[in-house]
Design an enzyme around this catalytic site. Sequence first.
Site, short mmCIF file in Angstrom:
data_model
loop_
_atom_site.label_atom_id
_atom_site.label_comp_id
_atom_site.label_asym_id
_atom_site.label_seq_id
_atom_site.Cartn_x
_atom_site.Cartn_y
_atom_site.Cartn_z
N ASP A 17 15.38 18.91 13.06
CA ASP A 17 14.58 17.80 13.57
C ASP A 17 14.52 16.72 12.49
OD1 ASP A 17 12.94 16.28 15.12
OD2 ASP A 17 11.17 17.54 14.92
N LYS A 135 17.74 11.49 25.23
CA LYS A 135 16.31 11.80 25.22
C LYS A 135 15.54 10.73 25.99
CE LYS A 135 14.21 13.56 21.59
NZ LYS A 135 13.74 13.73 20.18
N THR A 159 11.60 14.54 26.47
CA THR A 159 10.75 14.68 25.30
C THR A 159 9.29 14.36 25.63
OG1 THR A 159 10.56 14.07 22.97
CG2 THR A 159 11.16 12.32 24.50
N PHE A 181 5.93 19.64 22.69
CA PHE A 181 5.50 19.29 21.34
C PHE A 181 4.35 20.19 20.89
CE2 PHE A 181 7.18 14.86 20.16
CZ PHE A 181 8.39 15.13 20.76
#
Length: 327
Positions: A17, A135, A159, A181
């Site tokens: 990431d 994304k 996302t 997340f």
Amino acid sequence: MANLLDQLKAVTVAVADTGDIAAIEKFTPRDATTNPSLITAAAQMPQYQAIVDDTLKGARETLGATASDKEVASLAFDRLAVSFGLKILEIVPGRVSTEVDARLSFDTDASIAKGRDLIEQYEAAGVSRERVLIKVAATWEGIQAAKVLEEEGIHTNLTLIFGKHQAIACAQNGITLISPFVGRILDWYKKDTGRDSYEPAEDPGVVSVTEIYNYYKKFDFKTEIMGASFRNIGEIIELAGCDLLTIAPALLSELQSTEGELVRKLDPVAAKAMDIEEINVDKATFDKMHAVDRMATDKLAEGIKGFEKAIITLEEILSKRLAELEA
């Protein structure tokens, strides 16, 4: 005894990431993912100045001498994410995720056009679309844009996933991959409840991803789950067995330097045996579920705003650098 990172890689695809190419070389992940904040950070590192400068010069050549610095910087922003993606793909054997401008998160048609443009840039550079994930923020409009892109053979990564309704809508619309997340969910609950910490197994972000994983495996959805935004390695350990986990370099380093036994926590066979109700998420259901989920409502809006801010910051940096180059 093997370190935790090597053991994790045996049951889960590890993804870096970061936009820092040196970090990707160090940890040898299969895939890599970036976002506007990560690209903005990488673009300010001296070792990547040449990438930034070449991208700016190319944007100027495309638009011509009469274009304003702001217009050139805006085009360069679009191209810079691809420039970093191309460098990353020279290192990783798998895929890179490249993000659609967050300012388009509620515009389905513009998101589709931007996704097509990004893929065209990669293919013009000789990279197959199979190695790229576009994304898109998991608004209802973003999910519908991704559905169209998927139908065209452009794979997507949805996302800013915070709620089960987002995850189910993505699966029903044939999305390739989602990014829940974890850490941002934890942040919200800590602030909302006043608690300083949660044990990894009861961490709200871990619980959310576990629920999504079990739902997908129970009903044979092919959409992959990539846990993201981790705050500590305890969260990562609790999600061992998830399809993918995208992990920042600092936590990759901690996993690599820590020895111990890693136990797989998420398992598709166990999920199949669970008693889970299937839900059909159309737009009305999505809107209703989103409205009553305070955490998902807050964090999705905050996440989009944060990425928008990073884009504006990057465009300002690019505009300033362009002026320096052309002085």
